[in-house]
Design a protein around this motif. Structure first.
Motif, mmCIF file in Angstrom:
data_model
loop_
_atom_site.group_PDB
_atom_site.id
_atom_site.type_symbol
_atom_site.label_atom_id
_atom_site.label_comp_id
_atom_site.label_asym_id
_atom_site.label_seq_id
_atom_site.Cartn_x
_atom_site.Cartn_y
_atom_site.Cartn_z
ATOM 1 N N TRP A 1 38.444 -27.115 21.834
ATOM 2 C CA TRP A 1 39.141 -26.061 21.231
ATOM 3 C C TRP A 1 38.631 -26.324 19.425
ATOM 4 O O TRP A 1 38.511 -25.166 18.995
ATOM 5 N N SER A 2 39.089 -27.390 19.566
ATOM 6 C CA SER A 2 39.225 -27.921 17.850
ATOM 7 C C SER A 2 38.625 -27.971 16.805
ATOM 8 O O SER A 2 38.621 -28.201 16.126
ATOM 9 N N ALA B 1 46.047 -23.686 22.756
ATOM 10 C CA ALA B 1 44.537 -23.602 22.656
ATOM 11 C C ALA B 1 44.076 -21.796 23.494
ATOM 12 O O ALA B 1 43.977 -20.717 22.592
#
Length: 451
Positions: A156-157, A43
């Protein structure tokens, strides 16, 4: 095998996950770090082009430094500011390499549960170890048995959508070819070409939005017809730009001042009190539509920076105690509520605030904050220090506070690539002002709307 002899599974080989592993090793407990990516800090590498607002001295963990010392590793100059790429290559990857086979790459966690127990079953629950289900890079499946689970997989995803109600705006998914949910890397020729000479809407009111506006303002100074419009759900007030010169993290405060200068110099127009309901195509361009029916002038690109969310899907069979607003641990949520707190008013916390009804499972790092944005790496390092002490039975150390946080301002990940005295974060909380169209700076073109 007795449960106490099983490894502690750490989900995610990012800064806090690797720090957790280092603390576990220091305590004589076997860690197993599961990383979905092909290298450490996947990330972080996603924003390698931006610079942290914390110095090297503030983004390395003491236990990790001790583990690295015998390898000849030396921390870079403590007063300098690393980029995300620096952090990954000069600290996080070496730390993962030192941990060796305690870190597994290409291992995506798809489920965590008590062995032989779904979330309904009470009988014998706490005596059972955890079973962690993973998918491997080659498409295989495995189950790993663990004594405890530390989830440091971050947020982050799962970026926040453009829609003001927390759900993607109508038409948002169909327009993803023209929408980015990350701060653009304008040093990349392909990315630069995407925004040069174009009109770009920046949606969000946090430090990530500040960073994007500042970068686009720099691009506008070099590329004709480049325009930016700042799209805000709230108004602009004294606190909009963070702590400024009063911020105890100077680079964090400098970011707000940098963004303020960019807009006051006339490089961006802004629309306040605009809550997005839809995105419509008009020819080759996009139009944002507000809940009150307002429509700004068409734009070519949209950069959505409205924060991030935790992925809780693979934890569905565990009994987590989460706040119904922030999706953070129940005891922690009141301490980090962005309507009340910045990172400077969040006192350091550990195993007590991070515990759940399901014993020996912990969400740490950015994921522990749920939807709240005010997070610092130092906070995560203190979290895992306390948790690993508790897992080792050292309750006095687990309850002890060993961190003092800086005060004021916004908090978040990283800042401008070419400005070591500036930084970015996620959108924070705040109240909404009455709808208005605002022109910022004497040379900025007037905006007819925004969100």
């Amino acid at each position: 095998m007795e449960k106490q002899n099983l490894p502690v599974v750490v989900v995610g080989a990012g800064p806090v996950g690797l720090a957790a592993a280092a603390h576990l090793v220091e305590r004589g407990i076997e860690p197993l770090v599961l990383e979905a990516g092909a290298s450490a800090a996947t990330a972080v590498r996603g924003w390698a082009h931006v610079r942290l607002f914390s110095t090297w001295a503030e983004v390395t963990d003491p236990a990790a430094e001790k583990l690295l010392a015998p390898t000849g590793w030396a921390r870079p100059e403590g007063t300098t500011y690393p980029t995300g790429g620096d952090w990954a290559e000069r600290y996080l990857q070496p730390l993962a390499d030192t941990l060796g086979d305690k870190v597994r790459y290409g291992a995506t966690v798809t489920g965590v549960a008590r062995a032989g127990r779904d979330r309904i079953v009470d009988s014998g629950r706490e005596e059972q170890p955890f079973t962690v289900h993973i998918e491997t890079a080659d498409g295989g499946e495995e189950r790993i048995t663990a004594r405890a689970v530390i989830d440091a997989s971050g947020t982050w995803s799962v970026p926040g959508p453009m829609g003001a109600n927390g759900i993607p705006a109508l038409g948002e998914k169909k327009a993803t070819d023209r929408i980015s949910y990350r701060v653009p890397d304008l040093k990349d020729p392909a990315v630069r070409a995407r925004y040069a000479g174009k009109r770009t809407a920046v949606v969000g009111s946090g430090a990530s939005a500040f960073t994007a506006l500042a970068l686009l303002a720099d691009l506008a100074a070099e590329e004709a017809d480049t325009q930016a419009v700042w799209i805000l759900r709230r108004g602009i007030g004294d606190a909009t730009y963070g702590g400024g010169e009063a911020d105890q993290l100077p680079a964090r405060g400098a970011l707000g001042l940098r963004a303020k200068a960019a807009v006051e110099d006339g490089h961006a127009s802004a629309v306040t009190g605009f809550r997005t309901e839809a995105v419509e195509r008009t020819g080759d361009r996009l139009v944002l539509v507000a809940e009150d029916g307002r429509r700004p002038d068409p734009v070519d690109e949209i950069v959505v920076l409205t924060g991030f969310r935790p992925d809780l899907s693979f934890l569905a069979e565990l009994r987590l105690g989460l706040d119904d607003r922030l999706q953070a641990p129940t005891a922690l949520a009141p301490l980090i509520d962005p309507n009340v707190h910045s990172c400077g008013t969040v006192y350091p916390h550990g195993v007590k605030e991070l515990s759940h009804p399901e014993q020996d499972v912990y969400l740490v790092g950015m994921k522990s904050y749920g939807r709240a944005p005010t997070f610092l790496a130092m906070t995560g390092y203190e979290q895992v220090r306390s948790i690993t002490a508790a897992l080792a039975g050292d309750h006095a150390a687990a309850e002890r506070v060993e961190l003092t946080l800086p005060e004021t301002g916004v908090c978040g990940g990283a800042g401008l690539f070419d400005e070591p005295d500036a930084a970015q974060g996620d959108e924070g909380g705040g109240c909404c002002a009455a709808p208005a169209t605002l022109q910022i700076g004497t040379g900025a073109p007037a905006a007819s709307g925004g969100c």
